[in-house]
Design a protein around this motif. Structure first.
Motif, PDB file in Angstrom:
ATOM      1  N   GLU A   1      38.336  48.796  40.805  1.00 26.37           N
ATOM      2  CA  GLU A   1      36.906  48.506  40.888  1.00 26.37           C
ATOM      3  C   GLU A   1      36.664  46.997  40.909  1.00 26.37           C
ATOM      4  O   GLU A   1      35.924  46.482  41.751  1.00 26.37           O
ATOM      5  N   ALA A   2      37.305  46.280  39.998  1.00 27.55           N
ATOM      6  CA  ALA A   2      37.140  44.824  39.914  1.00 27.55           C
ATOM      7  C   ALA A   2      37.596  44.148  41.204  1.00 27.55           C
ATOM      8  O   ALA A   2      36.923  43.249  41.718  1.00 27.55           O
ATOM      9  N   GLU A   3      38.726  44.576  41.733  1.00 29.12           N
ATOM     10  CA  GLU A   3      39.246  43.986  42.973  1.00 29.12           C
ATOM     11  C   GLU A   3      38.279  44.209  44.132  1.00 29.12           C
ATOM     12  O   GLU A   3      38.029  43.307  44.931  1.00 29.12           O
ATOM     13  N   GLN A   4      37.742  45.401  44.233  1.00 24.91           N
ATOM     14  CA  GLN A   4      36.816  45.728  45.318  1.00 24.91           C
ATOM     15  C   GLN A   4      35.529  44.903  45.194  1.00 24.91           C
ATOM     16  O   GLN A   4      35.026  44.369  46.188  1.00 24.91           O
ATOM     17  N   ILE A   5      35.021  44.777  43.990  1.00 25.89           N
ATOM     18  CA  ILE A   5      33.796  44.001  43.773  1.00 25.89           C
ATOM     19  C   ILE A   5      34.045  42.523  44.090  1.00 25.89           C
ATOM     20  O   ILE A   5      33.245  41.887  44.780  1.00 25.89           O
TER      21      ILE A   5
END
Length: 177
Positions: free
Chosen positions: A139-143
């Motif tokens: 999630e963090a990487e995508q954001i």
């Protein structure tokens, strides 16, 4: 020793607000972020999809009158909020609740795209990311990837975290010019 990441997020959000400021807690959970913001701004809109979390938040904030709780996804915050000055996403899961109910990067990004349109100039949004579990890391990487494409003439996007603790929570910040 460095402060907890949520305490740093709170400091970022408190800086520069006044009694006219409006805040949005996009991921209410137990209400700690909403309670913090209520001390610095005129009004807080607070969202969560879990009734249990909102019940806990309402108990925590029972002595506070400037928070409006909404039992719905943050994706629909724009049904209630015209403009705002500060916002926070505390991603992942509600620690006291069902850990299978987690935030979703696609939904968070759709919300952020709507939120930056309603964010007043000089406004800030803080996203607390938790890469310590697999879906939190993804999630963090995508954001991060998506926010890196925001135009720098309109927004400053930054990341604040520990370099030598790869799984430690960290902050992604958005400031609107």
């Amino acid at each position: 020793m460095l402060k907890k990441v949520v305490d740093i997020a709170h400091e970022i959000l408190a800086e520069g607000v006044d009694e006219q400021s409006v805040a949005v807690d996009f991921t209410c959970g137990g209400g700690h972020d909403s309670l913090f913001l209520s001390k610095y701004v005129s009004f807080v809109y607070s969202y969560d999809i879990q009734k249990e979390a909102l019940d806990d938040a309402k108990k925590l904030c029972s002595q506070v009158s400037n928070i409006e709780f909404h039992h719905k996804s943050h994706l629909y915050f724009d049904e209630d909020v015209e403009h705002f000055d500060r916002g926070i996403f505390n991603l992942g899961y509600y620690p006291k609740g069902n850990r299978n109910i987690i935030t979703n990067a696609n939904e968070v990004l759709l919300t952020i795209k709507k939120a930056v349109e309603k964010l007043n100039h000089g406004g800030k949004i803080v996203i607390v990311c938790y890469p310590g579990f697999e879906s939190g890391k993804l999630e963090a990487e995508q954001i991060e990837k998506e926010l890196a494409s925001f135009e720098s003439k309109f927004y400053d996007i930054y990341r604040f975290g520990l370099l030598n603790r790869h799984l430690a929570p960290y902050i992604i910040g958005i400031e609107k010019h």
